[in-house]
Design an enzyme around this catalytic site. Structure first.
Site, PDB file in Angstrom:
ATOM      1  N   SER A 199       0.854  -1.180   0.000  1.00 38.69           N
ATOM      2  CA  SER A 199       0.000   0.000   0.000  1.00 38.69           C
ATOM      3  C   SER A 199       0.894   1.235   0.000  1.00 38.69           C
ATOM      4  O   SER A 199       2.114   1.132   0.022  1.00 38.69           O
ATOM      5  CB  SER A 199      -0.891   0.010   1.239  1.00 38.69           C
ATOM      6  OG  SER A 199      -0.097   0.336   2.369  1.00 38.69           O
ATOM      7  N   LYS A 200       0.239   2.385   0.011  1.00 43.42           N
ATOM      8  CA  LYS A 200       0.989   3.642  -0.045  1.00 43.42           C
ATOM      9  C   LYS A 200       2.000   3.767   1.096  1.00 43.42           C
ATOM     10  O   LYS A 200       2.994   4.457   0.966  1.00 43.42           O
ATOM     11  CB  LYS A 200       0.010   4.819   0.004  1.00 43.42           C
ATOM     12  CG  LYS A 200      -0.803   4.951  -1.261  1.00 43.42           C
ATOM     13  CD  LYS A 200      -1.249   6.399  -1.454  1.00 43.42           C
ATOM     14  CE  LYS A 200      -2.064   6.541  -2.724  1.00 43.42           C
ATOM     15  NZ  LYS A 200      -3.463   6.082  -2.511  1.00 43.42           N
TER      16      LYS A 200
END
Ligand code: GLU
Length: 430
Positions: A199-200
């Site tokens: 994820s980010k």
């Protein structure tokens, strides 16, 4: 004809996981002569943005992936309404205000075949009634996905295994509408280095981020292919056409893949080394211009030479710009430690002597620079390092660079003399 598709929602940028799903579908299609559909799942009219859509299409094109047909779900609401209506009329769905809901019968067992995981069986008891159309008239994902997959003739649904929980719900809809159920291929997730889902938080995940960082599309595609697929050999470098020849669903891994930035860097470095110098220069030009390092009057052969000098030293395009900054920018930053260690008053005379030799030498090429340097070292009765290390720090700001004679040559006589002058003046002032 087999048909596959990639179905991104334009509610965010194309990320690594989506790009890999797209790549696997595309490779499947191109290696089997199937149709590859790109379907934009933009039913969420508030969260879908044109900016994201443009970025997704742009990133796919950049990666070299094309499509045979393109659809937008936002243009197909009538079709979804028609199918929901049909289920309503057949008594398989009911209305709740404006919404249309599918009634799930208890105690049905749902079976489906997953190409990677084999047969999967789920008891329907746990599945709640399914929204088909929301009260604002927009379709729910599990519903329009099935209407489209069936009406577009999909034979294989290749998607991330985060959708595995949706599949039984979708199968209920296939069956209710009397559609043939396609084969499913749920590919394992991509994890970050800490083994949690990528994820980010793990840094760059958008394809456009990698592009901005100076990753070559061929390298990213190659790396993504290896994330979750293996050729069954030790081979790691594949161009897109080579992947088309080698790819098969049978060799898609069943377990999650860990995204390894270092490995991506290595792959990118390999592609950079293989790329023709003039192609590489063409990619670097805009970055160097952006930095204000060069303009249209740049001496191309000089730049090609510089790129060749650095070719094995950078594994993304931006790194080249960082590494070679001192060639373009006269305000070089001196690494303090190197400066203290090597730019000491005792070296001043040697630097000055070197400078004078350069001024009087009538040729300025790599081999003359080298002979001049070696002759001076002998004359001064010092070790070559005693001159070369200080020279390198004086000219580049640090202790790491390609061969110093090449560096001097590519800096050019004027810059070298100017930089030495500056250092000499400073040392004499101590
Ligand atoms: N729009 C869905 C997504 O982006 C597609 C899922 C699917 O492939 O069915 O996750």
């Amino acid at each position: 004809m087999p048909v596959v598709r990639f179905a991104p929602s334009p509610t965010g940028y194309l990320h690594v996981g989506g790009a890999r799903t797209c790549l696997f579908n595309w490779l499947y299609a191109r290696s089997t002569g199937s149709k590859f559909i790109l379907r934009i799942e933009d039913t969420d009219l508030t969260r879908s943005k044109k900016e994201y859509l443009d970025e997704i299409l742009d990133s796919l094109k950049w990666m070299g992936l094309d499509w045979d047909e393109l659809y937008h779900q936002s243009e197909r609401f009538d079709l979804y309404r028609e199918h929901a209506q049909k289920l309503l009329e057949e008594g398989k769905a009911y209305k709740d205000g404006e919404a249309i809901i599918y009634k799930v019968k208890d105690d049905t067992a749902i079976r489906f075949f997953d190409v990677l995981h084999g047969e999967i069986k789920i008891e329907a008891d746990h599945i709640k009634d399914q929204v088909l159309l929301k009260s604002d008239g927009s379709p729910a994902y599990n519903f329009c996905c099935v209407v489209d997959d069936a009406s577009m003739g999909l034979t294989h649904i290749i998607r991330g295994d985060d959708h595995i929980a949706n599949t039984p719900k979708q199968i209920l809809i296939y069956e209710a509408l009397g559609f043939k159920v396609p084969k499913f291929v749920h590919i394992p997730m991509i994890l970050g280095e800490d083994k949690s889902r990528l994820s980010k938080r793990h840094g760059a995940t958008a394809i456009s981020d990698y592009r901005k960082q100076g990753v070559l599309p061929e390298a990213l595609v190659n790396y993504l292919a290896l994330l979750g697929w293996n050729p069954g050999t030790e081979r790691e470098l594949f161009t897109l056409p080579e992947l088309v020849k080698t790819f098969s669903l049978k060799r898609v891994n069943k377990t999650a893949a860990v995204f390894d930035n270092e490995k991506l860097g290595w792959v990118n470095g390999e592609y950079i080394k293989k790329l023709d110098s003039d192609k590489l220069v063409a990619l670097l030009l805009p970055l160097l211009k952006d930095k204000g390092y060069i303009d249209d009057n740049i001496d191309q052969p000089w730049l090609i030479g510089l790129v060749n000098l650095y070719k094995t030293r950078f594994n993304n395009l931006n790194r080249f710009v960082e590494l070679t900054g001192f060639f373009f920018n006269d305000e070089i930053e001196y690494d303090q430690e190197s400066e203290q260690k090597y730019l000491v008053p005792e070296i001043t005379d040697a630097l000055e002597a070197f400078k004078n030799k350069l001024i009087t030498a009538d040729t300025f090429d790599v081999s003359t620079i080298e002979t001049t340097t070696r002759a001076l070292v002998e004359e001064l009765n010092i070790k070559s390092g005693e001159l070369i290390h200080p020279l390198r720090v004086a000219l580049t700001g640090g202790t790491v660079s390609p061969g110093i004679f090449e560096v001097i040559y590519y800096l050019g006589k004027d810059k070298v003399i100017m930089r030495l002058d500056k250092v000499i003046t400073k040392l004499r002032a101590v």
